[in-house]
Design a protein around this motif. Structure first.
Motif, mmCIF file in Angstrom:
data_model
loop_
_atom_site.group_PDB
_atom_site.id
_atom_site.type_symbol
_atom_site.label_atom_id
_atom_site.label_comp_id
_atom_site.label_asym_id
_atom_site.label_seq_id
_atom_site.Cartn_x
_atom_site.Cartn_y
_atom_site.Cartn_z
ATOM 1 N N ARG A 32 0.828 -1.206 0.000
ATOM 2 C CA ARG A 32 0.000 0.000 0.000
ATOM 3 C C ARG A 32 0.862 1.256 0.000
ATOM 4 O O ARG A 32 0.566 2.229 -0.694
ATOM 5 N N ARG A 33 1.934 1.238 0.776
ATOM 6 C CA ARG A 33 2.847 2.379 0.816
ATOM 7 C C ARG A 33 3.508 2.606 -0.543
ATOM 8 O O ARG A 33 3.699 3.747 -0.971
ATOM 9 N N ARG A 34 3.836 1.495 -1.207
ATOM 10 C CA ARG A 34 4.468 1.589 -2.519
ATOM 11 C C ARG A 34 3.516 2.233 -3.536
ATOM 12 O O ARG A 34 3.921 3.089 -4.338
ATOM 13 N N LEU B 201 4.029 5.822 -5.483
ATOM 14 C CA LEU B 201 3.977 5.917 -6.956
ATOM 15 C C LEU B 201 2.990 6.989 -7.412
ATOM 16 O O LEU B 201 3.251 7.733 -8.353
ATOM 17 N N GLU B 202 1.839 7.056 -6.716
ATOM 18 C CA GLU B 202 0.843 8.075 -7.039
ATOM 19 C C GLU B 202 1.397 9.480 -6.800
ATOM 20 O O GLU B 202 1.170 10.397 -7.590
ATOM 21 N N LYS B 203 2.143 9.631 -5.704
ATOM 22 C CA LYS B 203 2.751 10.930 -5.403
ATOM 23 C C LYS B 203 3.749 11.336 -6.492
ATOM 24 O O LYS B 203 3.795 12.485 -6.920
ATOM 25 N N LYS B 204 4.544 10.357 -6.945
ATOM 26 C CA LYS B 204 5.533 10.638 -7.993
ATOM 27 C C LYS B 204 4.862 11.037 -9.309
ATOM 28 O O LYS B 204 5.309 11.951 -9.996
ATOM 29 N N ARG B 205 3.768 10.329 -9.646
ATOM 30 C CA ARG B 205 3.035 10.647 -10.874
ATOM 31 C C ARG B 205 2.469 12.066 -10.830
ATOM 32 O O ARG B 205 2.534 12.808 -11.805
#
Length: 420
Positions: A359-361, A365-369
């Protein structure tokens, strides 16, 4: 000169302080005694057990609370006793399969998940079935002690290592009045002792002797070191040549510091480790029984003399001794039924940790996008502003900016020379 005098004064002060603290120097010298070659597999076994031990303690705290629900504020205070730092909420969120967190009256609470409750029930069933084993273990511990007595407060420090339930005194002693008795001469809780009333010769057989009987050989220790440890192997062979002395033998007839006494102590520690669930014990807690088991003052030094039998680790700054022969790599060779149940708890814990990491991963990834999407328009704006600046600069220079183009430069010089 003034600077050098100040430096000399400070050095002199430091030297005086060190001289005035012999205990610090003694501790520093003794620290070198713990240096030993690390075994990656056994270190991995210790690190795997560490998280399990902490979560097992949290589980016990929850079970002791009313309705088996604990406020997170209360659990946060207990974190200091568990040698944990940070927020309890962050720790518990890592194990969603084990602990359920919910908000009630603007306060966070924690309880066990349904899967964890099933494991707790299974563990209780195994403990009920293991009651005869607990009786034998307790009798053996008392038989190995010098006066067939053990302090209850001290024994409570190691009860979980031996697999005893929290209520072992109420559960075992009343059912076996012919074997055990609770004694309290000082009328204080700390002076309460368990006394053995009947010696059972069938139980006075150590794990080394039982293994030798099966193989039809004389009792002796086994060495679990690589063949490249030549000096350690030579010392082990010399030590093993001394006749085996049972840990159930009264040590009063043995001379202190003799080879026979050392043989008896090694056999005693070997037997104590054999009785534990994980075949390991804290050396600090074990040294609390120096008087009861006639252990030497420097127990750590003796254990390090026998690396083929024992493995001494300082993982998490807790000195622990493991029985080498009990492990195959990082796994126990013979697993007690209680260990099997506790391993299920460990698997459930790992499952929750994996789920939490996944879930953290996804969140990361969403934050990076989002960051990348925000950065793209900014880059476009910067690029367009740079091109417009270049065009503006070219106009202000009266077209001289084109001279940077090789073809334009050729034309310029050709026109210039043709006019001459």
């Amino acid at each position: 000169m003034m600077i050098s005098k100040r430096v000399l004064k400070r050095l002199a002060c430091c030297y005086c302080r060190l001289r005035s603290q012999p205990s610090f120097i003694h501790h520093f010298r003794n620290f070198s005694l713990w240096s030993t070659k690390k075994d990656p597999d056994l270190e991995a076994a210790l690190s795997r057990n560490r998280r399990w031990i902490v979560n097992n303690q949290i589980k016990n705290i929850i079970l002791r609370c009313p309705n088996q629900v604990v406020p997170l504020e209360y659990l946060q205070k207990k974190f200091k006793t568990l040698d944990l730092q940070g927020k309890a909420l962050n720790w518990l969120k890592k194990y969603p399969c084990c602990f359920e967190i919910y908000l009630e009256n603007d306060e966070y609470h924690c309880r066990l998940t349904k899967r964890m409750i099933h494991l707790v029930e299974e563990e209780e069933l195994v403990k009920d079935m293991q009651e005869p084993v607990f009786v034998k273990k307790l009798a053996k511990l008392l038989m190995m002690s010098v006066n067939q007595r053990l302090n209850v407060t001290k024994l409570n420090e190691l009860k979980h290592s031996f697999g005893f339930p929290d209520d072992y005194i109420i559960r075992i002693l009343p059912k076996h009045p012919e074997m055990f008795r609770l004694v309290n001469n000082g009328w204080r809780k700390s002076s309460m002792e368990i006394e053995l009333l009947a010696w059972n010769p069938d139980l006075a057989v150590s794990a080394v002797e039982a293994s030798a009987q099966k193989q039809g050989i004389e009792p002796c220790f086994s060495c679990s070191l690589p063949s490249t440890w030549i000096k350690s192997w030579q010392k082990f062979v010399e030590f093993n040549a001394i006749p085996y002395i049972s840990p159930f033998l009264n040590p009063r007839g043995l001379e202190e510091g003799s080879k026979e006494m050392e043989k008896r102590i090694v056999g005693l520690v070997h037997e104590l480790l054999s009785l534990t669930l994980w075949k390991k014990l804290s050396i600090v807690k074990l040294s609390h029984f120096k008087r009861e088991f006639a252990l030497p003052e420097k127990l750590n030094v003796l254990l390090l003399k026998h690396p083929g039998i024992f493995y001494v680790s300082n993982k998490y700054q807790i000195y622990t001794v493991l029985l080498r022969e009990a492990y195959n790599g990082s796994e126990l060779v013979d697993k007690n039924p209680l260990v099997i149940v506790k391993n299920k708890f460990g698997d459930l814990m790992q499952e929750g940790l994996h789920e939490y990491n996944q879930r953290r991963r996804v969140v990361n990834l969403e934050k990076k996008r989002k960051c990348m999407n925000l950065m793209k328009p900014e880059r476009r704006k910067v690029a367009s502003s740079e091109t417009s600046n270049q065009d503006d600069n070219g106009d202000t220079l009266g077209g001289l900016g084109r001279l940077f183009d090789p073809e334009e430069r050729k034309r310029f010089y050709k026109v210039l020379f043709d006019e001459r």
